[in-house]
Design an enzyme around this catalytic site. Structure first.
Site, short mmCIF file in Angstrom:
data_model
loop_
_atom_site.label_atom_id
_atom_site.label_comp_id
_atom_site.label_asym_id
_atom_site.label_seq_id
_atom_site.Cartn_x
_atom_site.Cartn_y
_atom_site.Cartn_z
N CYS A 73 69.29 33.22 1.26
CA CYS A 73 70.12 32.39 0.24
C CYS A 73 70.22 33.01 -1.01
O CYS A 73 70.70 33.99 -1.48
CB CYS A 73 69.89 30.78 0.05
SG CYS A 73 71.15 29.67 -0.72
N LYS A 76 60.49 32.40 1.12
CA LYS A 76 61.40 32.64 0.04
C LYS A 76 60.52 33.07 -1.13
O LYS A 76 59.90 32.09 -1.54
CB LYS A 76 62.27 31.74 -0.11
CG LYS A 76 63.35 31.96 -1.01
CD LYS A 76 64.36 30.70 -0.98
CE LYS A 76 65.72 31.00 -2.06
NZ LYS A 76 66.66 29.73 -1.84
N GLU A 84 69.49 29.00 6.87
CA GLU A 84 68.23 28.35 6.15
C GLU A 84 68.12 27.00 6.14
O GLU A 84 69.12 26.13 6.16
CB GLU A 84 68.53 28.91 4.70
CG GLU A 84 67.82 28.18 3.59
CD GLU A 84 68.28 28.06 2.16
OE1 GLU A 84 67.39 28.32 1.09
OE2 GLU A 84 69.38 28.19 1.91
#
Length: 529
Positions: free
Chosen positions: A393, A343, A288
Site C-alpha cells: 500500500c 510492512k 492488504e
C-alpha cells in the site's frame, strides 16, 4: 493661500501607491493559488500530465523579483492550492466526526515545505541558470518531508503526477527525483522564457529555451528504450478483489465482512478456473489486510487448496506476545502458510500514532488504538518460482522499498492495498499512478491488488492492461512478463536524490554569499558617498 493648499494636497500620492501595491499583491496571491490548483489537476484520475509544468510556470512568474519572505508566503499559497484538493480523500476516510482539522493540518504541513522551497528559490533565482537551481531546490524539499515530522508523508510528490507523459521515461534513468526535477525545470524555464520574450531580451533566452525544451525532448527520446518484453518467462496472475462496505473509518469494525468477501470471491475464482472460464493462474494475490490472522486458519487453507496455486495473502497478523503487523504471506496449497513480509513504512496516525498528545486534539480514539509493529526485512518473497517485490500500500510512495526489492532480484512487483477506507475518492487512482511510475522506474510489471479497487495489471512501460471498478467484487486474470535487467535508476539508487539535494544546498549557499557581497559592496559605496 495657494501654498497651504499645495502642502495639504501633497500627501495624497502614497495612498495611490499603496493601492497599486495591494492590487499587485492580490494578483500574485491569486496566481499562486491558481497555479497550485493547475498542478493538482495534473494528478490522477485525470490524464493531464502536461499541466504540472504549467503550474510551476505560474509559480515562476509569481516568484520573479520577490524576496525570501514573499517567496515563503506565495509558495505556501501555491502548496495549499495543490494539497487541499489532492488530499480531500482524508475527509472520506475520517468522516464528519473529525471535521476538517486533520485534512487542513496535513495539507498545511506539506504546503509549508513548498513555501520554504519557494523562499529558497528567491535566493538562487538570480544565479546564472536560475530555473535549474530553483527546480533542484523544489525537488530537494521532497526529501525531508518524506521523513519528517511525525514520520513524514511522501504523497503528492511532483513525479507522481507523471504516470504516462513525456517525462515518464526519465524514471528509468533517475527515478522519481529526476522525473520531478524535469517537470519543475521545464515549468520554471517556461516562465523565464516568456518573461524574457516580453522584455525582448533575446540574448538571455538561450538557457530558458534549453530548460524548457531539453527535459521534454529527453523524455520522449527515451520512450523506445523502455523494455517490456519477458526476460525470464511469464506468469499468469490472478487478483482477488472481494470488496468491502463503503463506510470510511468504520471499516475497522468490518474485518469479518472483509474476510468473508475475499473467501467468497476466491471461491468464485476457483470455480472459474475449474470450468476453464479463465486461464489457470500460476499465482493468486489477495489484497492488504483482507483477513485477521493469529494462528492456523483452516478457511484460508481450504481457499488456497481450491485455487490450487500459491497465493499471496494479506493479513493483520499478530504472533503470540508480539504487536500486530501488516503482513503478506506466501500460502502454498499443499504446505500452507510459509514465508512472509511485514510492512516497513507504517502510515502515521493510522497504523501508528507518532505524537499521541497532538493526536488527542483531533480524535478521542487515540488511547484505544495500539501501534502496529514495523517489519525490517526487504519487501521481497519467493512464490510460484518467482522473485516478487511486495511493497504494501503506502510503501509504493517510498523510493527505497521497491528499489531494494528489485535490487534483491525481484522479477515482478505486486502491490497489495486496502483502499476501502477512502470511499469513491481519487486516492486509489493516485496510488495506481505511483505504481505505473514504479513500473517504468524499475522495468517491472506491477500487479495492484485492492480490496475495493482499483485493482490493475500494469506493463513495465506503465500501461494499464486490465483494471477493476471501485466497490465491486471482481477478479482479474492476466499474463505478465518477468524481467531481470536492472535499470540505470536501480543501479544509481538514491544517488540521484542525494545529488539533487547537494546541488540545491550548494546553490542556496552560493546565492547567500553573493547577496552578502552585494550588500557589503553597496554599504561601502554608500559610506563613501
Amino acid at each position: 493661500m495657494a501654498a497651504p493648499v499645495a502642502e495639504s494636497a501633497a500627501p495624497a500620492a502614497p495612498p495611490a501607491r499603496t493601492k497599486r501595491n495591494w492590487r499587485s499583491w492580490l494578483l500574485r496571491l491569486a496566481l499562486a493559488a491558481a497555479s497550485g490548483f493547475v498542478f493538482y489537476l495534473s494528478f490522477a484520475p485525470r490524464d493531464l500530465w502536461w499541466l504540472a509544468p504549467l503550474g510551476f510556470a505560474g509559480l515562476g512568474f509569481v516568484l520573479r523579483g520577490r524576496r525570501f519572505w514573499g517567496g515563503l508566503g506565495y509558495g505556501f499559497v501555491f502548496g495549499l492550492g495543490v494539497y487541499l484538493p489532492l488530499l480531500l480523500w482524508l475527509q472520506d476516510f475520517l468522516g464528519r466526526g473529525f471535521g476538517p482539522a486533520p485534512w487542513g493540518a496535513l495539507s498545511g504541513a506539506l504546503a509549508a515545505y513548498l513555501g520554504l522551497a519557494a523562499a529558497c528559490c528567491t535566493v538562487v533565482a538570480r544565479l546564472p541558470g536560475g530555473p535549474v537551481w530553483m527546480a533542484a531546490v523544489v525537488i530537494a524539499s521532497e526529501t525531508p518531508r518524506t521523513w519528517w515530522p511525525l514520520g513524514g508523508f511522501p504523497w503528492g510528490r511532483v513525479a507522481f503526477s507523471q504516470p504516462g507523459g513525456a517525462f515518464t521515461p526519465l524514471a528509468s534513468i533517475g527515478g522519481a527525483p529526476l522525473v520531478g526535477f524535469a517537470v519543475v525545470v521545464t515549468g520554471f524555464g517556461l516562465a523565464a522564457l516568456l518573461a524574457g520574450a516580453a522584455r525582448r531580451d533575446w540574448r538571455g533566452l538561450r538557457l530558458p529555451v534549453v530548460a524548457t525544451v531539453v527535459p521534454v525532448v529527453a523524455g520522449l527520446a527515451l520512450w523506445p528504450t523502455i523494455g517490456t518484453g519477458a526476460q525470464a518467462g511469464t506468469r499468469t496472475v490472478a487478483i482477488v478483489q472481494g470488496n468491502a462496505p463503503d463506510v470510511g473509518l468504520d471499516l475497522m469494525n468490518e474485518a469479518p465482512t472483509l474476510r468473508a468477501n475475499h473467501l467468497t470471491q476466491s471461491e468464485v475464482l476457483a470455480g472459474q478456473i475449474r470450468t476453464g472460464a479463465v486461464p489457470g493462474p500460476d499465482l493468486v494475490v489477495w489484497p492488504e489486510t483482507a483477513t485477521d490472522l493469529t494462528g492456523a486458519d483452516p478457511a484460508v487453507d481450504q481457499a488456497v487448496r481450491d485455487l490450487g496455486v500459491p497465493t499471496l495473502i494479506g493479513a493483520r497478523y499478530r504472533a503470540p506476545g508480539q504487536p500486530t503487523q501488516n503482513t503478506e504471506f506466501v500460502w502454498n496449497p499443499v504446505t500452507g502458510r510459509g514465508a512472509s513480509y511485514s510492512k516497513q513504512e507504517l502510515v502515521p496516525f493510522a497504523e501508528f500514532v507518532p505524537a499521541r498528545a497532538i493526536a488527542r486534539w483531533f480524535t478521542p480514539f487515540v488511547d484505544d488504538t495500539g501501534d502496529m509493529g514495523a517489519g525490517t526485512a526487504p519487501a521481497v518473497l519467493d512464490v510460484a518460482g518467482t522473485r516478487v517485490a511486495v511493497p504494501i500500500c503506502y510503501e509504493i510512495a517510498y523510493d527505497y522499498v521497491p528499489r531494494d526489492a528489485v535490487r534483491d532480484g525481484a522479477q515482478l512487483i505486486v502491490l497489495p492495498t486496502n483502499n476501502g477506507w477512502f470511499g469513491r475518492s481519487e486516492m486509489s487512482y493516485q496510488q495506481l499512478a505511483m505504481a505505473r511510475l514504479r513500473a517504468v522506474e524499475h522495468g517491472r510489471a506491477v500487479v495492484v491488488s485492492s480490496t475495493t479497487g482499483v485493482s490493475a495489471l500494469v506493463e513495465p512501460d506503465g500501461t494499464v492492461t486490465q483494471s477493476t471498478g471501485q466497490f465491486t467484487p471482481a477478479s482479474l486474470v492476466g499474463t505478465v512478463p518477468l524481467r531481470t535487467q536492472a535499470t540505470l535508476s536501480d543501479r544509481l539508487g538514491a544517488w540521484t536524490e542525494y545529488g539533487l539535494v547537494g546541488v540545491a544546498v550548494a546553490a542556496i549557499l552560493t546565492g547567500l554569499v553573493l547577496r552578502a557581497r552585494t550588500w557589503a559592496t553597496s554599504t561601502t559605496a554608500t559610506r563613501a558617498e
